[in-house]
Design a protein around this motif. Structure first.
Motif, PDB file in Angstrom:
ATOM      1  N   ALA A   3       0.874  -1.207   0.168  1.00  0.00           N
ATOM      2  CA  ALA A   3       0.029   0.122  -0.179  1.00  0.00           C
ATOM      3  C   ALA A   3       1.162   0.829   0.668  1.00  0.00           C
ATOM      4  CB  ALA A   3      -0.991  -0.121   1.500  1.00  0.00           C
TER       5      ALA A   3
ATOM      6  N   THR B 297     -12.366  -6.287   1.599  1.00  0.00           N
ATOM      7  CA  THR B 297     -11.432  -7.199   1.260  1.00  0.00           C
ATOM      8  C   THR B 297     -11.470  -8.488   1.493  1.00  0.00           C
ATOM      9  OG1 THR B 297     -10.376  -6.726   3.423  1.00  0.00           O
ATOM     10  CG2 THR B 297      -9.716  -5.315   1.689  1.00  0.00           C
TER      11      THR B 297
ATOM     12  N   GLU C 258      -8.431  -6.450  -3.358  1.00  0.00           N
ATOM     13  CA  GLU C 258      -9.022  -5.744  -2.754  1.00  0.00           C
ATOM     14  C   GLU C 258     -10.884  -5.113  -3.809  1.00  0.00           C
ATOM     15  OE1 GLU C 258      -9.673  -0.748  -1.094  1.00  0.00           O
ATOM     16  OE2 GLU C 258      -7.772  -1.501  -1.253  1.00  0.00           O
TER      17      GLU C 258
ATOM     18  N   ARG D 132       2.038  -5.805  -6.026  1.00  0.00           N
ATOM     19  CA  ARG D 132       0.457  -5.828  -6.061  1.00  0.00           C
ATOM     20  C   ARG D 132       1.056  -4.761  -7.515  1.00  0.00           C
ATOM     21  NH1 ARG D 132      -1.559  -2.764  -1.921  1.00  0.00           N
ATOM     22  NH2 ARG D 132      -2.737  -0.866  -2.613  1.00  0.00           N
ATOM     23  N   ALA D 133      -0.747  -5.277  -7.837  1.00  0.00           N
ATOM     24  CA  ALA D 133      -0.616  -4.875  -8.959  1.00  0.00           C
ATOM     25  C   ALA D 133      -2.311  -4.280  -8.738  1.00  0.00           C
ATOM     26  CB  ALA D 133      -0.721  -6.507  -9.858  1.00  0.00           C
ATOM     27  N   ARG D 134      -2.360  -3.107  -9.194  1.00  0.00           N
ATOM     28  CA  ARG D 134      -3.604  -2.356  -9.981  1.00  0.00           C
ATOM     29  C   ARG D 134      -4.612  -2.764 -11.259  1.00  0.00           C
ATOM     30  NH1 ARG D 134      -6.664   1.334  -6.615  1.00  0.00           N
ATOM     31  NH2 ARG D 134      -5.116   1.700  -5.140  1.00  0.00           N
TER      32      ARG D 134
ATOM     33  N   ASP E 248      -9.487  -0.684 -10.850  1.00  0.00           N
ATOM     34  CA  ASP E 248      -9.380  -0.663  -9.634  1.00  0.00           C
ATOM     35  C   ASP E 248      -9.729  -1.757  -8.488  1.00  0.00           C
ATOM     36  OD1 ASP E 248      -8.507   1.895 -10.217  1.00  0.00           O
ATOM     37  OD2 ASP E 248     -10.375   3.306  -9.130  1.00  0.00           O
ATOM     38  N   VAL E 249      -9.199  -3.178  -9.331  1.00  0.00           N
ATOM     39  CA  VAL E 249      -8.799  -4.419  -8.720  1.00  0.00           C
ATOM     40  C   VAL E 249      -7.747  -4.177  -7.614  1.00  0.00           C
ATOM     41  CG1 VAL E 249      -9.745  -6.428  -8.038  1.00  0.00           C
ATOM     42  CG2 VAL E 249     -11.349  -5.032  -9.774  1.00  0.00           C
ATOM     43  N   VAL E 250      -7.505  -4.215  -6.539  1.00  0.00           N
ATOM     44  CA  VAL E 250      -6.174  -4.645  -6.028  1.00  0.00           C
ATOM     45  C   VAL E 250      -5.391  -5.959  -5.928  1.00  0.00           C
ATOM     46  CG1 VAL E 250      -4.170  -4.110  -4.398  1.00  0.00           C
ATOM     47  CG2 VAL E 250      -5.767  -2.155  -5.634  1.00  0.00           C
TER      48      VAL E 250
ATOM     49  N   ALA F  50       0.825   1.328 -10.989  1.00  0.00           N
ATOM     50  CA  ALA F  50       0.228   0.337 -11.478  1.00  0.00           C
ATOM     51  C   ALA F  50       0.859  -0.748 -10.944  1.00  0.00           C
ATOM     52  CB  ALA F  50       0.036   0.770 -13.075  1.00  0.00           C
ATOM     53  N   ARG F  51       2.036  -1.319 -10.769  1.00  0.00           N
ATOM     54  CA  ARG F  51       2.183  -2.856 -10.724  1.00  0.00           C
ATOM     55  C   ARG F  51       3.937  -2.581 -10.340  1.00  0.00           C
ATOM     56  NH1 ARG F  51      -1.027  -3.591 -15.085  1.00  0.00           N
ATOM     57  NH2 ARG F  51      -2.360  -5.675 -14.816  1.00  0.00           N
TER      58      ARG F  51
END
Length: 323
Positions: free
Chosen positions: A48, A242, A221, A181-183, A187-189, A147-148
């Motif tokens: 985050a 989440t 999320e 981490r990827a968005r 906007d799904v994380v 984004a990633r």
């Protein structure tokens, strides 16, 4: 698999070793929550963002994080709940150093009820009010962007002296982990982590041992409503749901079985404004291993101010001298 785990731990750090575990069966932390301080996300560091700094306040209820079956300490000994339930308050802080490094720290205090080790013949009572080990962490982004991204994280804890009351380890712990981490669209994380945690001292509990371990977690999320889209509740801000799973595999030691706790959590996060996040989560252990609670409830508020926008660049004059 156990031999492969031991080899991985040996290669991960020169600190890893095969010492005989100490027969000090209360010297351990039974709350395995690994959420970093100063932000709100998952029960682990899921990458985050922290643009400037952040603070967080978390309250939680933990039910039976350690359950000992009848006969654990010998034939005829009764079943035991050394920590029946625990209420915890945690204060966390985070600081961004440049645009790639985040430092964080967390301190926790609890009220708890349980029978400690009466089933093992130890007459001492469980200490009701305890402080936990001090936790420090550092994370660096090694690839990607908003984004990633891929991160490396290091964690270090210092003992509080309450290990005999299940509120910390007897000595330090050190951990390293790799985070992704990827968005995604809408906007799904997605976030995941895998790493190794090393204990300064291994501890035996009857036929089980708390030892060096491999850790992994994955979370998602999903936004379900944008700010202002909740009708009368629109003032609450954007809402996201989440889900996450956290697990560990402990190394065996001297014919004692290592622990393998698994926990699943579901939660919701509301963001009334860019800097403020409010979150709740409910979790449950998926096995009876030490550190997998019967259930857990968590509520967190975090304040993480965004960075100031970059100043606009003045317009360049054209060849005729006009803007």
């Amino acid at each position: 698999m156990r031999r492969a785990l031991a080899l991985a731990l040996l290669l991960a750090s020169p600190v890893a070793r095969a010492d005989a575990p100490r027969a000090k069966p209360a010297a351990l932390e039974v709350d395995r929550d690994a959420a970093p301080g100063g932000r709100l996300g998952f029960g682990f560091d899921g990458g985050a963002p922290v643009e400037t700094w952040g603070v967080s306040l978390t309250t939680s209820w933990l039910d039976r994080p350690i359950r000992l079956a009848r006969g654990t300490f010998g034939a005829g000994t009764p079943a035991s709940d050394p920590v029946r339930h625990r209420e915890t308050v945690a204060l966390g802080a985070a600081l961004a150093v440049g645009d790639a490094v985040v430092l964080d720290a967390i301190v926790r205090g609890s009220h708890q009820v349980g029978d400690r080790l009466h089933a093992a013949g130890d007459p001492r009572d469980l200490r009701r009010a305890v402080f936990h080990d001090l936790g420090f962490g550092a994370r660096i982004r090694v690839a990607g962007g908003a984004a990633r991204a891929v991160f490396l994280r290091a964690d270090f804890t210092l003992p509080s002296g309450n290990d005999l009351h299940f509120a910390g380890d007897e000595r330090y712990t050190v951990a390293w982990s790799l985070i992704g981490r990827a968005r995604l669209p809408a906007d799904v994380v997605l976030a995941g982590t895998v790493g190794v945690r090393l204990h300064g001292a291994e501890v035996a509990i009857a036929d089980r041992v708390i030892s060096d371990e491999l850790r992994a977690a994955a979370g998602v999320e999903v936004p379900v409503a944008a700010a202002g889209a909740l009708g009368p509740l629109g003032a609450l801000g954007a809402l996201g749901l989440t889900g996450e799973v956290l697990a560990a595999i402990g190394d065996d030691a001297r014919k004692l079985a290592g622990q393998a706790p698994v926990e699943a959590r579901l939660g919701a996060i509301v963001r009334p404004q860019p800097a403020l996040a409010l979150g709740v989560a409910i979790g449950a252990g998926l096995d009876d291993a030490i550190g997998a609670p019967r259930w857990r409830a968590v509520a967190t508020v975090a304040w993480t101010p965004p960075a100031d926008p970059a100043p606009a660049r003045p317009a360049e004059p054209d060849a005729c001298g006009s803007e």
